[in-house]
Design an enzyme around this catalytic site. Sequence first.
Site, PDB file in Angstrom:
ATOM      1  CD  GLU A 177      -2.879   1.346   0.352  1.00  0.00           C
ATOM      2  OE1 GLU A 177      -3.089   0.373  -0.409  1.00  0.00           O
ATOM      3  OE2 GLU A 177      -3.488   2.425   0.270  1.00  0.00           O
TER       4      GLU A 177
ATOM      5  CG  LEU B 140      29.704  11.441  25.955  1.00  0.00           C
ATOM      6  CD1 LEU B 140      28.837  10.192  26.009  1.00  0.00           C
ATOM      7  CD2 LEU B 140      29.177  12.489  26.927  1.00  0.00           C
TER       8      LEU B 140
ATOM      9  CD  GLU C 119      20.370   8.634  26.914  1.00  0.00           C
ATOM     10  OE1 GLU C 119      20.930   8.730  25.811  1.00  0.00           O
ATOM     11  OE2 GLU C 119      19.882   9.599  27.525  1.00  0.00           O
TER      12      GLU C 119
ATOM     13  CE  LYS D 162      30.394   6.186  23.470  1.00  0.00           C
ATOM     14  NZ  LYS D 162      30.821   5.773  22.123  1.00  0.00           N
TER      15      LYS D 162
ATOM     16  CD  GLU E 237      26.423   7.586  17.473  1.00  0.00           C
ATOM     17  OE1 GLU E 237      26.369   8.773  17.857  1.00  0.00           O
ATOM     18  OE2 GLU E 237      27.491   6.969  17.349  1.00  0.00           O
TER      19      GLU E 237
ATOM     20  CE  LYS F 198      34.020   4.386  23.832  1.00  0.00           C
ATOM     21  NZ  LYS F 198      35.278   4.333  23.219  1.00  0.00           N
TER      22      LYS F 198
HETATM   23  S1  IVH Z   1      25.355  11.936  24.493  1.00  0.00           S
HETATM   24  C1  IVH Z   1      28.412  15.870  24.402  1.00  0.00           C
HETATM   25  N1  IVH Z   1      24.144   9.642  24.185  1.00  0.00           N
HETATM   26  O1  IVH Z   1      29.034   8.640  21.705  1.00  0.00           O
HETATM   27  C2  IVH Z   1      28.133  14.606  23.677  1.00  0.00           C
HETATM   28  N2  IVH Z   1      26.122  10.034  22.908  1.00  0.00           N
HETATM   29  O2  IVH Z   1      31.752  10.663  22.684  1.00  0.00           O
HETATM   30  C3  IVH Z   1      26.865  14.028  24.223  1.00  0.00           C
HETATM   31  N3  IVH Z   1      26.729   8.227  21.389  1.00  0.00           N
HETATM   32  O3  IVH Z   1      29.781  11.668  20.115  1.00  0.00           O
HETATM   33  C4  IVH Z   1      26.645  12.710  23.621  1.00  0.00           C
HETATM   34  N4  IVH Z   1      25.037   6.906  21.880  1.00  0.00           N
HETATM   35  O4  IVH Z   1      28.324   9.973  18.886  1.00  0.00           O
HETATM   36  C5  IVH Z   1      25.195  10.401  23.807  1.00  0.00           C
HETATM   37  N5  IVH Z   1      22.945   7.668  23.986  1.00  0.00           N
HETATM   38  C6  IVH Z   1      23.978   8.431  23.608  1.00  0.00           C
HETATM   39  C7  IVH Z   1      24.918   8.010  22.644  1.00  0.00           C
HETATM   40  C8  IVH Z   1      25.996   8.844  22.329  1.00  0.00           C
HETATM   41  C9  IVH Z   1      26.131   7.045  21.136  1.00  0.00           C
HETATM   42  C10 IVH Z   1      28.000   8.685  20.773  1.00  0.00           C
HETATM   43  C11 IVH Z   1      27.986  10.089  20.239  1.00  0.00           C
HETATM   44  C12 IVH Z   1      29.084  10.816  20.951  1.00  0.00           C
HETATM   45  C13 IVH Z   1      29.936   9.675  21.446  1.00  0.00           C
HETATM   46  C14 IVH Z   1      30.598   9.955  22.776  1.00  0.00           C
END
Ligand code: IVH
EC number: 6.5.1.2
Length: 309
Positions: free
Chosen positions: A33, A81, A109, A111, A166, A306
């Site tokens: 559809e 981060l 959350e 990553k 992301e 990590k």
């Molecule tokens: S918060 C100030 N939340 O991880 C940056 N980042 O260096 C705030 N990422 O550049 C980022 N999942 O590309 C945030 N739930 C999430 C994330 C996330 C993946 C990535 C993002 C960021 C890197 C951390």
Amino acid sequence: MNIEQRVTELHQLLHQYNYEYHVQDNPSVPDSEYDKLLHELIDIEREHPELKTDDSPTVRVGGTPVSAFEKVDHDTPMLSLGNAFSEEDLLAFDKRVKDEVGEVEYMVELKIDGLAVSLKYVDGVFVQGLTRGDGTTGENITQNLKTIHAIPLTLSVPLTFEVRGEAYMPRKSFLALNAYREKVGEQLAANPRNAAAGSLRQLDSKLTAKRKLDIFLYSVNDLRELDAQSQSEALDKLDEIGFKTNHERKLCRNMKEVFEYIKYWTEARNDLAYDIDGIVIKVNDLSKQDELGFTAKSPKWAIAYKFPA
Ligand code: IVH
């Protein structure tokens, strides 16, 4: 009904079906559809190019190739981060936070292992999508991002703001890509993250469209734009206005709960439909985030745990 009215109706139906399928994961009509209506719209736009708009559902299939990506400065820098690799690192983070602002709750959350992108909306219309680049200047990949069905081209409310998240390649898309490459004798992509990066760097958005990327949004440059007092409220509001957020998030009252969440996902991560490379821990209260502020490179109110390699 005249042709303009039919175009408006097709936009509404296709936006709705797209949202149900790609954001809510709960389609109300069969794919056939959607395809039928999409082709009706493609045919009308071919006959009447003046009726084609930048937020038409037909832009999802990709457009005219570009020769290079324009460089654009971010309105606010895209930071990264700080990392934590152990419970000790996380306890040290927790202590720094509490010494500064007292008791807090944390939003934790997943990553997502993809690429950070920034989406700009003006009066509720998606007008520009940038890569992170060096954090200060990104590349304009708007056409490529429009092929990601989970990115709303228009919002239900006329907000002007920047949303960040992301973009990633689901494992299923990755396996399909490599199966195809194997068949035609091309070099295989190393992992979904590289494949997602390569897909977003295509100068021909029709190729990006074939890669079936997806996205989770996790922040807004000014969260008060959403009238939110906390990260958890902000994510709920993003959901409400049509964005796709990750629902595996959890509000933790103490570090014990944070460690339980980490333990759970360290074991369960392989069951997800996409790759994650850690867990992000964020002070939930936005006024406490403000109090904590930033270092030169990253917020003091968040940290990335990590997973061991
Ligand atoms: S918060 C100030 N939340 O991880 C940056 N980042 O260096 C705030 N990422 O550049 C980022 N999942 O590309 C945030 N739930 C999430 C994330 C996330 C993946 C990535 C993002 C960021 C890197 C951390």
